[in-house]
Design a protein around this motif. Structure first.
Motif, PDB file in Angstrom:
ATOM      1  N   LEU A  45      37.426  40.623  45.302  1.00  0.00           N
ATOM      2  CA  LEU A  45      36.344  39.743  45.813  1.00  0.00           C
ATOM      3  C   LEU A  45      37.099  38.862  46.258  1.00  0.00           C
ATOM      4  CD1 LEU A  45      33.473  40.295  43.676  1.00  0.00           C
ATOM      5  CD2 LEU A  45      33.930  41.560  45.552  1.00  0.00           C
ATOM      6  N   ASN A  46      38.117  38.185  45.864  1.00  0.00           N
ATOM      7  CA  ASN A  46      38.744  36.807  46.309  1.00  0.00           C
ATOM      8  C   ASN A  46      39.518  37.437  47.545  1.00  0.00           C
ATOM      9  OD1 ASN A  46      38.009  35.285  44.077  1.00  0.00           O
ATOM     10  ND2 ASN A  46      39.903  35.494  42.709  1.00  0.00           N
ATOM     11  N   THR A  47      40.269  38.441  47.731  1.00  0.00           N
ATOM     12  CA  THR A  47      40.939  38.838  48.565  1.00  0.00           C
ATOM     13  C   THR A  47      39.858  39.049  50.077  1.00  0.00           C
ATOM     14  OG1 THR A  47      42.440  40.096  47.349  1.00  0.00           O
ATOM     15  CG2 THR A  47      42.300  40.853  49.641  1.00  0.00           C
ATOM     16  N   LEU A  48      38.740  39.404  49.700  1.00  0.00           N
ATOM     17  CA  LEU A  48      37.779  39.588  50.699  1.00  0.00           C
ATOM     18  C   LEU A  48      36.802  38.126  50.789  1.00  0.00           C
ATOM     19  CD1 LEU A  48      36.156  42.915  49.668  1.00  0.00           C
ATOM     20  CD2 LEU A  48      37.800  42.359  51.412  1.00  0.00           C
ATOM     21  N   ARG A  49      37.382  37.015  50.362  1.00  0.00           N
ATOM     22  CA  ARG A  49      36.886  35.704  50.487  1.00  0.00           C
ATOM     23  C   ARG A  49      35.573  35.550  50.027  1.00  0.00           C
ATOM     24  NH1 ARG A  49      40.557  36.286  55.048  1.00  0.00           N
ATOM     25  NH2 ARG A  49      42.042  34.783  54.763  1.00  0.00           N
ATOM     26  N   PHE A  79      29.285  36.684  42.634  1.00  0.00           N
ATOM     27  CA  PHE A  79      29.922  36.272  43.723  1.00  0.00           C
ATOM     28  C   PHE A  79      29.203  36.305  44.942  1.00  0.00           C
ATOM     29  CE2 PHE A  79      32.568  37.260  40.148  1.00  0.00           C
ATOM     30  CZ  PHE A  79      33.724  36.820  40.489  1.00  0.00           C
ATOM     31  N   GLU A  80      29.397  35.371  46.076  1.00  0.00           N
ATOM     32  CA  GLU A  80      28.620  35.769  47.135  1.00  0.00           C
ATOM     33  C   GLU A  80      29.531  35.555  48.377  1.00  0.00           C
ATOM     34  OE1 GLU A  80      24.625  33.161  48.171  1.00  0.00           O
ATOM     35  OE2 GLU A  80      26.445  31.990  48.573  1.00  0.00           O
ATOM     36  N   LYS A  81      29.082  36.167  49.471  1.00  0.00           N
ATOM     37  CA  LYS A  81      29.548  36.062  50.662  1.00  0.00           C
ATOM     38  C   LYS A  81      28.868  36.409  51.724  1.00  0.00           C
ATOM     39  CE  LYS A  81      33.573  37.413  53.574  1.00  0.00           C
ATOM     40  NZ  LYS A  81      34.737  37.801  53.957  1.00  0.00           N
ATOM     41  N   ASN A  82      28.612  35.455  52.942  1.00  0.00           N
ATOM     42  CA  ASN A  82      27.909  35.585  54.002  1.00  0.00           C
ATOM     43  C   ASN A  82      28.689  36.309  55.266  1.00  0.00           C
ATOM     44  OD1 ASN A  82      25.660  34.528  53.090  1.00  0.00           O
ATOM     45  ND2 ASN A  82      26.504  32.531  53.453  1.00  0.00           N
ATOM     46  N   PHE A  83      28.371  37.493  55.722  1.00  0.00           N
ATOM     47  CA  PHE A  83      29.083  38.082  56.717  1.00  0.00           C
ATOM     48  C   PHE A  83      28.361  37.843  57.823  1.00  0.00           C
ATOM     49  CE2 PHE A  83      29.944  40.703  52.927  1.00  0.00           C
ATOM     50  CZ  PHE A  83      31.541  40.570  53.150  1.00  0.00           C
ATOM     51  N   VAL A  91      45.649  59.783  46.008  1.00  0.00           N
ATOM     52  CA  VAL A  91      44.612  58.683  46.455  1.00  0.00           C
ATOM     53  C   VAL A  91      43.674  58.363  45.150  1.00  0.00           C
ATOM     54  CG1 VAL A  91      42.564  58.563  48.069  1.00  0.00           C
ATOM     55  CG2 VAL A  91      44.434  59.847  48.701  1.00  0.00           C
ATOM     56  N   THR A  92      43.610  57.073  45.218  1.00  0.00           N
ATOM     57  CA  THR A  92      42.504  56.618  44.227  1.00  0.00           C
ATOM     58  C   THR A  92      41.804  55.730  44.959  1.00  0.00           C
ATOM     59  OG1 THR A  92      43.950  54.587  43.549  1.00  0.00           O
ATOM     60  CG2 THR A  92      44.274  56.727  41.993  1.00  0.00           C
ATOM     61  N   PRO A  93      40.422  55.404  44.324  1.00  0.00           N
ATOM     62  CA  PRO A  93      39.514  54.402  44.707  1.00  0.00           C
ATOM     63  C   PRO A  93      40.028  53.036  44.436  1.00  0.00           C
ATOM     64  CG  PRO A  93      38.724  55.718  42.830  1.00  0.00           C
ATOM     65  CD  PRO A  93      39.785  56.301  42.886  1.00  0.00           C
ATOM     66  N   ILE A  94      39.529  52.027  44.919  1.00  0.00           N
ATOM     67  CA  ILE A  94      40.022  50.711  44.646  1.00  0.00           C
ATOM     68  C   ILE A  94      38.948  50.208  43.774  1.00  0.00           C
ATOM     69  CG2 ILE A  94      40.249  48.496  45.732  1.00  0.00           C
ATOM     70  CD1 ILE A  94      41.346  49.605  48.396  1.00  0.00           C
ATOM     71  N   ASP A  95      39.339  49.823  42.591  1.00  0.00           N
ATOM     72  CA  ASP A  95      38.341  49.235  41.468  1.00  0.00           C
ATOM     73  C   ASP A  95      37.951  47.929  42.127  1.00  0.00           C
ATOM     74  OD1 ASP A  95      38.658  51.222  39.776  1.00  0.00           O
ATOM     75  OD2 ASP A  95      40.767  50.060  38.930  1.00  0.00           O
ATOM     76  N   LEU A  96      36.743  47.654  42.071  1.00  0.00           N
ATOM     77  CA  LEU A  96      35.935  46.525  42.302  1.00  0.00           C
ATOM     78  C   LEU A  96      36.303  45.429  41.272  1.00  0.00           C
ATOM     79  CD1 LEU A  96      34.425  45.196  44.778  1.00  0.00           C
ATOM     80  CD2 LEU A  96      32.405  45.682  43.419  1.00  0.00           C
ATOM     81  N   SER A  97      36.816  44.307  41.584  1.00  0.00           N
ATOM     82  CA  SER A  97      37.375  43.582  40.401  1.00  0.00           C
ATOM     83  C   SER A  97      37.173  42.063  41.309  1.00  0.00           C
ATOM     84  CB  SER A  97      38.999  43.816  40.347  1.00  0.00           C
ATOM     85  OG  SER A  97      39.608  43.248  41.533  1.00  0.00           O
ATOM     86  N   GLU A  98      37.452  41.097  40.402  1.00  0.00           N
ATOM     87  CA  GLU A  98      37.462  39.784  40.969  1.00  0.00           C
ATOM     88  C   GLU A  98      38.753  39.250  42.138  1.00  0.00           C
ATOM     89  OE1 GLU A  98      37.691  35.108  39.085  1.00  0.00           O
ATOM     90  OE2 GLU A  98      37.027  36.795  37.782  1.00  0.00           O
ATOM     91  N   ASN A  99      39.716  39.965  41.654  1.00  0.00           N
ATOM     92  CA  ASN A  99      40.893  39.905  42.553  1.00  0.00           C
ATOM     93  C   ASN A  99      40.679  40.451  43.879  1.00  0.00           C
ATOM     94  OD1 ASN A  99      43.544  39.398  43.300  1.00  0.00           O
ATOM     95  ND2 ASN A  99      44.031  41.646  43.322  1.00  0.00           N
ATOM     96  N   ILE A 157      35.627  44.094  56.658  1.00  0.00           N
ATOM     97  CA  ILE A 157      36.771  43.993  55.676  1.00  0.00           C
ATOM     98  C   ILE A 157      38.044  43.999  56.363  1.00  0.00           C
ATOM     99  CG2 ILE A 157      38.004  44.922  53.756  1.00  0.00           C
ATOM    100  CD1 ILE A 157      35.399  46.557  52.982  1.00  0.00           C
ATOM    101  N   THR A 158      38.723  42.783  56.135  1.00  0.00           N
ATOM    102  CA  THR A 158      40.028  42.625  56.356  1.00  0.00           C
ATOM    103  C   THR A 158      40.840  42.405  55.283  1.00  0.00           C
ATOM    104  OG1 THR A 158      39.602  40.275  56.970  1.00  0.00           O
ATOM    105  CG2 THR A 158      39.486  41.911  58.823  1.00  0.00           C
ATOM    106  N   PHE A 159      42.153  42.814  55.264  1.00  0.00           N
ATOM    107  CA  PHE A 159      43.124  42.549  54.099  1.00  0.00           C
ATOM    108  C   PHE A 159      44.265  41.940  54.731  1.00  0.00           C
ATOM    109  CE2 PHE A 159      41.130  46.478  52.377  1.00  0.00           C
ATOM    110  CZ  PHE A 159      40.214  45.665  51.281  1.00  0.00           C
ATOM    111  N   ASN A 160      44.873  40.743  54.117  1.00  0.00           N
ATOM    112  CA  ASN A 160      46.131  40.272  54.394  1.00  0.00           C
ATOM    113  C   ASN A 160      47.317  40.970  53.279  1.00  0.00           C
ATOM    114  OD1 ASN A 160      45.376  38.721  56.426  1.00  0.00           O
ATOM    115  ND2 ASN A 160      44.871  36.921  55.064  1.00  0.00           N
ATOM    116  N   SER A 161      46.431  40.811  52.246  1.00  0.00           N
ATOM    117  CA  SER A 161      47.543  41.705  51.006  1.00  0.00           C
ATOM    118  C   SER A 161      46.482  42.051  50.108  1.00  0.00           C
ATOM    119  CB  SER A 161      48.567  40.749  50.437  1.00  0.00           C
ATOM    120  OG  SER A 161      47.927  39.700  49.858  1.00  0.00           O
ATOM    121  N   LEU A 162      46.847  43.475  49.615  1.00  0.00           N
ATOM    122  CA  LEU A 162      45.860  44.064  48.505  1.00  0.00           C
ATOM    123  C   LEU A 162      46.752  44.790  47.692  1.00  0.00           C
ATOM    124  CD1 LEU A 162      42.965  44.501  47.399  1.00  0.00           C
ATOM    125  CD2 LEU A 162      42.840  46.359  49.308  1.00  0.00           C
TER     126      LEU A 162
END
Length: 160
Positions: free
Chosen positions: A72-76, A94-98, A62-70, A154-159
């Motif tokens: 954030l793009n996946t999370l829209r 980077f900005e997102k409204n939930f 198990v590893t943490p998921i690094d916070l990266s631009e990729n 959080i929803t992922f299509n591919s990560l």
């Protein structure tokens, strides 16, 4: 994961599970202690079988998921470059409204010193209020919950 990272985990956090040739995002479903050993059950995104980690050596998968631009793009999230944000000029953020039910939550992540920092408007501080560096997705999830009292959707299509 090291012991400190394991102790940080909460239910609903996202992590990577490493299999022999691939890695897969998984969401923590439960965390419990048995005789001072931290155990967890996780649900991989693509594999429908729950996986339980109950031995120290199993946590190496198990590893943490690094916070990266990729990520954030996946999370829209939307990226803005060379903009003004809360009095700061020429920044990248980077900005997102939930939206959950009738509530709107705004997340602004400033890219500064080679890491992301959560930034909020602060009427007391002209340049806004910045968090400490956010290195992993699960830490962003914790900040969201601590500030808004709700899980970050959080929803992922591919990560990967």
């Amino acid at each position: 994961m090291n012991l400190r990272q394991i102790q940080e985990l909460r239910v609903k956090d996202w992590v990577f599970i490493h299999f022999s040739t691939t890695k897969e995002p998984a969401q923590v479903q439960s965390i419990f202690k048995v005789k001072e050993q931290i155990n967890a059950t996780v649900q991989p995104l693509y594999n429908k079988d729950l996986i339980t980690f109950n031995k120290c050596d199993e946590w190496e998968q198990v590893t943490p998921i690094d916070l990266s631009e990729n990520i954030l793009n996946t999370l829209r999230f939307t990226k803005y470059e060379n903009r003004k944000l809360f009095g700061l000029v020429g920044v990248t953020y980077f900005e997102k409204n939930f939206k959950q039910k009738d509530l709107l939550f705004n997340v602004n992540l400033l890219w500064e010193d080679n890491c992301f920092k959560w930034i909020q408007e602060d009427s007391e501080a002209y340049f806004g209020c910045k968090s400490t560096p956010i290195l992993y997705l699960h830490i962003l999830q914790h900040l969201f919950f601590d500030l808004y009292g709700q899980d970050m959707p959080i929803t992922f299509n591919s990560l990967n």
